[in-house]
Enzyme design. Structure first.
Site, PDB file in Angstrom:
ATOM      1  N   LYS A 199       9.289  -1.635  -7.873  1.00  0.00           N
ATOM      2  CA  LYS A 199       8.440  -2.531  -6.752  1.00  0.00           C
ATOM      3  C   LYS A 199       6.909  -3.050  -7.257  1.00  0.00           C
ATOM      4  O   LYS A 199       6.420  -1.926  -7.441  1.00  0.00           O
ATOM      5  CB  LYS A 199       8.350  -1.708  -5.530  1.00  0.00           C
ATOM      6  CG  LYS A 199       7.798  -3.093  -4.557  1.00  0.00           C
ATOM      7  CD  LYS A 199       7.179  -2.316  -3.156  1.00  0.00           C
ATOM      8  CE  LYS A 199       5.708  -2.089  -3.298  1.00  0.00           C
ATOM      9  NZ  LYS A 199       4.867  -3.063  -3.372  1.00  0.00           N
ATOM     10  N   GLU A 207       0.518   8.776 -10.803  1.00  0.00           N
ATOM     11  CA  GLU A 207      -0.845   8.499 -11.455  1.00  0.00           C
ATOM     12  C   GLU A 207      -1.778   7.907 -10.411  1.00  0.00           C
ATOM     13  O   GLU A 207      -1.410   6.853 -10.064  1.00  0.00           O
ATOM     14  CB  GLU A 207      -0.508   7.455 -12.643  1.00  0.00           C
ATOM     15  CG  GLU A 207       0.485   7.987 -13.616  1.00  0.00           C
ATOM     16  CD  GLU A 207       0.060   8.799 -14.611  1.00  0.00           C
ATOM     17  OE1 GLU A 207      -1.264   9.335 -14.783  1.00  0.00           O
ATOM     18  OE2 GLU A 207       0.792   8.956 -15.484  1.00  0.00           O
ATOM     19  N   GLU A 247     -13.984   6.656  -5.324  1.00  0.00           N
ATOM     20  CA  GLU A 247     -13.379   5.426  -6.145  1.00  0.00           C
ATOM     21  C   GLU A 247     -13.713   4.107  -5.500  1.00  0.00           C
ATOM     22  O   GLU A 247     -13.260   3.876  -4.663  1.00  0.00           O
ATOM     23  CB  GLU A 247     -11.880   5.563  -6.593  1.00  0.00           C
ATOM     24  CG  GLU A 247     -11.450   4.472  -7.703  1.00  0.00           C
ATOM     25  CD  GLU A 247      -9.798   4.823  -7.950  1.00  0.00           C
ATOM     26  OE1 GLU A 247      -9.120   4.871  -6.904  1.00  0.00           O
ATOM     27  OE2 GLU A 247      -9.806   4.959  -9.126  1.00  0.00           O
TER      28      GLU A 247
END
Ligand code: NAP
Ligand code: MG
Length: 492
Positions: A197, A271, A402
């Site tokens: 996906k 990840e 982040e």
């Protein structure tokens, strides 16, 4: 003297920014007005009967519409993958499997220009990057893992590597085709079948990869590509007949996936996010280091999980580095991603631009000093000026969280121990960079940095043969290289 210098600089900036436009032609990009789901070797209308648009973030124009897969569609894709696994793929001799993977790599090379243009249109990254990095590196991953398919006994000596079965693979929007290659190539090489996906905002190159898969005559059902939003990803994760989840994306969604698969037999590689530190020592070649820092944070608009979003500069060269950094930022060209002169393209979506702009506000509120290059931004589309913050504290949110945009938080340091502690002091641990003349410093720091990749006197260098992955909240498991095979096999 100061005036002469700034005049010279101004001339340099003007000449860089006044380059005549050199746009790549869009004619190479064949984009259908509508894409269905790629299941069992064919494009199939979604059972959901729903579609959503994908736009060009540089112009906000609609490019195409793609199917929105619901749980029934996901089930259909998983059934196709399971059937292909049982009936064809797991029985096929490894050297035959390899031929298909090589074929995918070669067709991708032949169609590289078309793929580069589509990647840039759909995601907003500069054509130079999609042309010179994303597409060739994606093809190289297929070549690399094709080579391993019939050599697994050498990859795992004295063991037999058995495939896991059906892999559910979910990827983000920052390197759409490359992430698809990272996921699909090792899965096929080890004898697994796949349901992939892509991200909602960048589905087009994955769907064009489906065309390559058809052209390569891969047996139907070995690779299925389904589009949709987060709910489609969740349905894939929760499907009972999936043996493995390979996910690249945010730490928040990674944690949800871990919860969802707890207590099941599903294997996972995650990840996730990063907050990489680039460290410049006073003995470093400073111009080279500044170039590396620029590349590390402004490359791909900072939409890079391993982006060098923090910079630590040794105190004695701090002022000089900041001056060089600002000078270099002034020469960066922000704008049309299709223009071959462009250094910084469009932010991937309005939502991501809002997140970045919010962090710029937070940085200022926290007392950090913001500097942006003086460039003009296009009126339409989602763009952000390259930005640096100085006067940053280690506890500031802009130094801990982040941002995933072209924003750099800068601090100074005095000693090796101090910078190691600061660099390791975030919840993440994906990558880091060290700039110094001394090999001993490189060895000392790289062994103490809690980061999956440590680049020395370089940054953002990738190769299919080298493993990639994180420590701490940056996830677990490795992709790439020999290590990348391990996540797709049971060793007996
Ligand atoms: P994201 O929201 O986590 O999305 C990643 C993928 O997961 C997308 O396909 C997304 O679909 C899907 N998804 C969303 N919610 C889901 C759910 N509940 N269950 C299953 N799948 C779900 O991340 P993003 O904002 O798109 O990507 C940026 C993040 O990726 C950053 O944090 C970055 O660090 C990380 N990243 C990490 C690496 C690495 O190698 N470590 C590489 C690239 C990016 P939609 O697109 O429809 O939301
Ligand atoms: Mg798009």
């Amino acid at each position: 003297m100061a005036t002469r210098k700034s005049n010279t600089l101004k001339l340099k900036f003007d000449s860089a920014r006044n380059l005549s436009p050199a746009p790549e032609s869009k004619s190479a990009a064949k984009i259908e007005p509508r894409y269905d789901l790629f299941i069992n070797g064919k494009f199939e209308k979604p059972l959901s009967k729903k579609y959503f648009s994908t736009i060009n973030p540089a112009t906000e124009e609609k490019l195409s519409e793609v199917a929105d897969a619901n749980a029934a569609d996901v089930n259909k894709a998983v059934v196709a993958a399971r059937t292909a696994y049982d009936k064809v793929w797991k029985k096929m001799p490894a050297k035959e499997r390899a031929k298909y993977i090589y074929r995918i790599a070669r067709i991708m090379q032949e169609r590289a220009r078309e793929f580069a243009v589509v990647e840039t249109l759909d995601g907003g990254k500069p054509i130079r990057e999609s042309r010179d990095f994303d597409i060739p590196t994606a093809a190289n991953h297929f070549f690399y893992y094709a080579g391993w398919a019939d050599k697994l006994e050498y990859a795992f000596p004295n063991r037999t590597a058995k495939p896991l079965g059906v892999a559910g693979q979910i990827i983000p929007w920052n390197f759409p085709l490359l992430m698809a290659a990272w996921k699909i190539a090792p899965a096929l090489a080890t004898g697994n079948t796949v349901v992939l996906k892509p991200a909602e905002t960048t589905p087009l190159t994955a769907l064009k990869l489906a065309e390559i898969i058809q052209e390569a005559d891969l047996p139907p059902g070995v690779v299925n590509i389904i589009t949709g939003a987060g709910a489609t990803g969740a349905a894939l994760v929760n499907h009972p007949d999936i043996n493995k989840i390979a996910f690249t994306g945010s730490t928040a969604v990674g944690k949800m996936i871990q919860h969802a698969i707890a207590g099941t037999n599903k294997k996972a590689t995650l990840e996730l996010g990063g907050k990489a530190a680039n460290i410049i020592f006073d003995d470093a070649p400073l111009d080279q280091a500044v170039e590396g820092v620029i590349n590390g944070i402004f490359f791909n608009q900072g939409h890079v999980c391993c982006a060098g979003s923090r910079l630590y500069v040794q105190e004695s060269v701090f002022k000089e580095v900041i001056r060089k950094l600002k000078d270099r930022m002034e020469t960066l060209i922000v704008g049309d991603p299709l223009d071959k002169n462009t250094d910084i393209g469009a932010i991937n979506s309005r939502q991501q631009l809002d997140i970045i702009n919010n962090y710029l506000k937070i940085g200022k509120q926290e007392g950090a000093e913001m500097y942006q290059s003086s460039c003009n931004l296009p009126r339409k589309g989602f763009f952000c000026k390259p930005t640096i913050f100085t006067n940053v504290a280690q506890s500031n949110r802009i130094a801990q969280e982040e941002i995933f945009g072209p924003v750099l938080a800068i601090q100074s340091f005095r000693t090796d121990d101090e910078v190691i502690e600061k660099a390791n002091n975030t919840p993440f641990g994906l990558s880091a960079g060290i700039w110094t003349d001394k090999g001993s410093k490189i060895f000392n720091l790289s062994s103490k940095m809690r980061a999956g990749v440590v680049w020395a006197n370089s940054f953002n260098k990738f190769d299919p043969s080298s493993p990639f992955g994180g420590y701490k909240e940056s996830g677990y498991g490795r992709e790439g290289g020999l290590h990348g095979l391990s996540g797709y096999v049971n060793l007996v």
